[in-house]
Motif scaffolding. Structure first.
Motif, mmCIF file in Angstrom:
data_model
loop_
_atom_site.group_PDB
_atom_site.id
_atom_site.type_symbol
_atom_site.label_atom_id
_atom_site.label_comp_id
_atom_site.label_asym_id
_atom_site.label_seq_id
_atom_site.Cartn_x
_atom_site.Cartn_y
_atom_site.Cartn_z
ATOM 1 N N THR A 2 0.834 -1.201 0.000
ATOM 2 C CA THR A 2 0.000 0.000 0.000
ATOM 3 C C THR A 2 0.864 1.244 0.000
ATOM 4 O O THR A 2 1.996 1.242 0.513
ATOM 5 N N ALA A 10 -5.970 -0.648 1.751
ATOM 6 C CA ALA A 10 -6.989 0.244 1.187
ATOM 7 C C ALA A 10 -8.334 0.080 1.880
ATOM 8 O O ALA A 10 -9.108 1.046 1.997
ATOM 9 N N ILE A 168 -11.103 8.518 -3.312
ATOM 10 C CA ILE A 168 -10.193 8.092 -4.365
ATOM 11 C C ILE A 168 -8.904 8.889 -4.188
ATOM 12 O O ILE A 168 -8.897 10.116 -4.332
ATOM 13 N N GLU A 172 -6.760 5.198 -6.290
ATOM 14 C CA GLU A 172 -7.167 4.019 -5.526
ATOM 15 C C GLU A 172 -8.314 4.359 -4.581
ATOM 16 O O GLU A 172 -8.290 5.391 -3.908
ATOM 17 N N ARG A 174 -10.109 4.143 -1.208
ATOM 18 C CA ARG A 174 -9.613 3.879 0.145
ATOM 19 C C ARG A 174 -10.689 4.152 1.186
ATOM 20 O O ARG A 174 -11.521 5.056 1.029
ATOM 21 N N GLU A 215 -16.267 3.619 -9.822
ATOM 22 C CA GLU A 215 -15.500 4.079 -8.661
ATOM 23 C C GLU A 215 -16.420 4.317 -7.465
ATOM 24 O O GLU A 215 -16.068 3.997 -6.323
ATOM 25 N N GLN A 218 -17.150 1.121 -5.836
ATOM 26 C CA GLN A 218 -16.029 0.686 -4.998
ATOM 27 C C GLN A 218 -16.085 1.374 -3.635
ATOM 28 O O GLN A 218 -15.858 0.742 -2.589
#
Length: 242
Positions: A2, A10, A168, A172, A174, A215, A218
């Motif tokens: 990470t 994450a 984001i 990524e 998180r 996204e 996610q």
């Protein structure tokens, strides 16, 4: 591997603790620590409701939020010194109030008001989400106090409510952003969810570019994971086991 400043994965929360009964004079209280964000939440019960609620047979849950002058790296002037609350403070305490009202059967509460005070002792990102999560513990303990006083038959809790931030960062998704991540996020969001998976409120903002539906999905998945972990900790704190 990470790239998070904290070294977390994450999908990993910061270290979380909830200390119930921190303020013994309040009907309910909880000191919540999420990493270096620490918030003291207290619940005060009053046998009255606001004027617009009188005669309705329903109770009310409201919230106040404040940040101590040295909760941040530089001293922040007390809002009382300026004679009014800032727009950010008003927005956050309204969010907390809305979120916690979603957790309670207001008719079963009866004509009484519970005020949740959230005082930020130390800030490192996620103060509003920590306030909601810890505020629920303080609220639940106050409802149990009312049962112990013989004023309620059982705590009128509809569901556990908790909140978490996601974002984001460096491309990524998180979970549970601390300040270094929050301040550089390309997109960030605050999720207020119930233990059963219901959505109370979502605040999401793109900073440098629009983010995609994929996204967002996610972020939602991360938020659900985080809230599942937080509500488990809430249960322990409400039962005095944290």
């Amino acid at each position: 591997m990470t790239n998070r400043p904290s070294g977390r994965l994450a999908d990993q929360l910061r270290n979380v603790s909830m200390e119930p009964g921190f303020s013994p004079q309040a009907e309910g209280s909880c000191l919540i620590r999420m990493g270096n964000t620490h918030v003291l939440c207290t619940a005060s019960v009053e046998e009255r409701v606001p004027p617009f609620m009188k005669g309705s047979g329903r109770g009310w849950v409201t919230a106040e939020y404040g940040m101590l002058p040295r909760a941040t790296a530089q001293r922040t002037r007390r809002e009382a010194a300026s004679g009014k609350q800032g727009g950010r403070t008003v927005e956050i305490q309204r969010l907390i109030g809305r979120s916690l009202r979603a957790a309670v059967d207001l008719e079963a509460l009866g004509e009484r008001q519970i005020t949740i005070d959230c005082d930020v002792l130390q800030a490192d990102g996620g103060t509003r989400t920590a306030s909601i999560t810890g505020g629920f513990v303080a609220l639940a303990r106050a409802l149990h106090w009312l049962v112990g006083q013989g004023k309620l038959i059982h705590p009128p809790i509809l569901d556990h409510v908790a909140a978490i931030s996601c974002g984001i960062v460096d491309g990524e998704a998180r979970l549970d952003l601390d300040y270094p991540e929050d301040s550089t996020a390309g997109a960030d969001a605050n999720f207020v969810l119930t233990e059963a998976g219901g959505i109370v409120e979502i605040q999401a903002t793109a900073e440098d570019r629009a983010f995609t539906t994929g996204e967002f999905d996610q972020l939602m998945q991360l938020a659900r994971k985080g809230v599942t972990e937080l509500t488990a900790l809430q249960r322990q704190a409400i039962n005095g086991q944290a």
